[in-house]
Design an enzyme around this catalytic site. Structure first.
Site: not given
Ligand code: PA5
Length: 447
Positions: A281, A306, A417
């Site tokens: 990400e 393996h 989202k």
């Molecule tokens: O790194 C990030 O911002 C995302 O991957 C979030 O961790 C993930 O989408 C969950 O979001 P939230 O903590 O707002 O529920």
């Protein structure tokens, strides 16, 4: 009197990164110059209070408040963690470090809305002996909202007016619906400090609250985080985050589009998925024409010797491997000696066998001209694991600076989202409508 140097919480070993067919050491050394600019930028950012993840280790008052809440909980055998992505992966990392892996309370991380899983889990648990924590930085994430409401209802049916004592919420400091509901209904609430992104939040309340439920002392985690943060900003050629950033960037520049984190100690395995999210990400971004980033893969040794190893050794030369292990895994178990064909392993400790397997894989990769590096933790303990988290976060930040991308945003995740929520509300965005129409007119299925 002899004084011994304390063992570092984390050590990066780049011995097998360079050489015949692997990475050019001279270019690695040359990157020091570009790093100078990155270091100056880091100093400026820290001075104005940015890079908040590097300061989480200083927030001991948060850890103390969490410890007090933990003590105030009614008796329980099971704890439900309702969160996803950066709001769930740290909980799994810390749970693997629990002093007694089979002991109570059990931690269940619910990062899916699969009704089979959620329904099956609730059917097995006793609400009279369960607590729940909803974790979401934004407080709006669809999956977390859904599972939180299901579990809240399940606990309220069992406990009525006393249910709030069993529910807590962790969310961002900005006003948000999850925090609002917690305040409204009298649940314990903890916040993730402003400026700390989801995948950089494991050492905030997002990870410390679940850690405390697993029996891990949050203060030990913060102590490891503090010590690593200091090392990762140090103007020192041995800075481990600088070394990792240079290695990864150089590997990517040499066409290694796959980065593997290969964990050996079983207690470290959940760091694999955590690291995959961090790298994927943070660096998978629109840049230049083709986009940038590498494909992160989590491998488990020796099981993946393996499975994946054949591909890594003989397949395309597009991979850089980072081994992760701990110097001391705690207990060892000796294989009984026998007089038959299985006997070569007799008398050896399982820990020694595991180390031999990792070393052999490192040598095999080096021999085939495949670059790798190793990270050794002092132990699979809270301090060292926290140090790994901070070092990896800092390294990915610096790697992002080399790539000239923002390692802290995630526009594609946000888009996903919004699209899912809009679709649920019967208002799919135009692009989603076009795709649905395409599917309706040009369906291709095979059965
Ligand atoms: O790194 C990030 O911002 C995302 O991957 C979030 O961790 C993930 O989408 C969950 O979001 P939230 O903590 O707002 O529920």
């Amino acid at each position: 009197m002899t004084t011994s140097t304390p063992v570092a919480l984390i050590e990066v070993d780049a011995t097998f990164a360079f050489g015949e067919g692997r990475l050019p050491e001279a270019v690695f050394d040359g990157l020091e110059q570009r790093l100078a600019g990155i270091r100056r930028r880091t100093t400026r950012e820290r001075a104005r209070g940015d890079l908040a993840f590097l300061r989480l280790g200083e927030r001991t008052e948060d850890a103390e408040a969490i410890a007090r809440w933990r003590k105030s909980l009614p008796p329980f055998d099971d704890a439900l963690i309702l969160g996803i992505g950066g709001s769930a992966l740290g909980a799994r990392v810390f749970d693997a470090l629990r002093p007694d892996p089979a002991g109570l309370p059990r931690l269940h991380v619910v990062d899916t809305v699969d009704p089979d899983f959620v329904g099956g889990l609730l059917a097995r648990l006793d609400p009279a002996r369960t607590v729940a924590v909803g974790i979401s930085l934004s407080g709006t994430t669809l999956e977390t909202a859904a599972t939180f409401l299901v579990v809240e209802d399940w606990l309220r049916r069992a406990h009525g007016a006393s249910a709030p004592a069993r529910i807590a919420v962790v969310s961002g400091e900005e006003p948000n619906p999850l925090a609002h509901r917690a305040a409204d209904r009298g649940y314990a609430g903890f916040s993730i400090p402003k400026g700390v992104g989801g995948r950089y939040s494991a050492l905030s309340a997002a990870g410390l609250v679940p850690a405390s439920l697993s029996g891990i002392d949050p203060l030990r985690l913060l102590s490891g985080a503090r010590s690593a943060a200091e090392r990762c900003v140090a103007d020192d050629p041995r800075n481990p985050a600088h070394a990792l950033a240079r290695l990864h960037y150089l590997a990517q520049w040499k066409g290694k589009s796959v980065a593997i984190l290969w964990t050996y100690a079983a207690r470290l395995e959940p760091l694999g998925p955590w690291w995959v999210q961090l790298v994927g990400e943070s660096l998978g971004k629109k840049a230049r024409e083709r986009g940038t980033g590498v494909t992160p893969v989590a491998a488990r040794g020796p099981a993946d010797q393996h499975s994946l190893l054949q591909l890594v050794l003989d397949g395309p030369r597009d991979k850089f491997t980072l081994f992760l292990d701990a110097r001391s895994g705690g207990r060892d178990l000796t294989v009984p000696s026998g007089g038959d064909d299985l006997s070569p392993v007799g008398g050896k400790g399982l820990g020694r066998i595991l180390a031999a397997e990792r070393e052999a894989t490192e040598y095999a990769l080096a021999h085939s001209g495949r670059p790798s590096a190793s990270i050794r933790l002092r132990a699979a303990d809270p301090e060292s694991v926290a140090a790994f988290l901070v070092t990896a976060e800092a390294a990915v930040t610096y790697w992002g600076r080399f790539l000239r991308v923002n390692p802290f945003d995630q526009p594609a995740v946000a888009l996903g989202k919004t699209a899912a929520m809009a679709s649920l509300l019967g208002r799919p965005p135009d692009a989603a409508r076009a795709i649905a129409a395409h599917r309706a007119t040009t369906r291709r299925t095979y059965a």
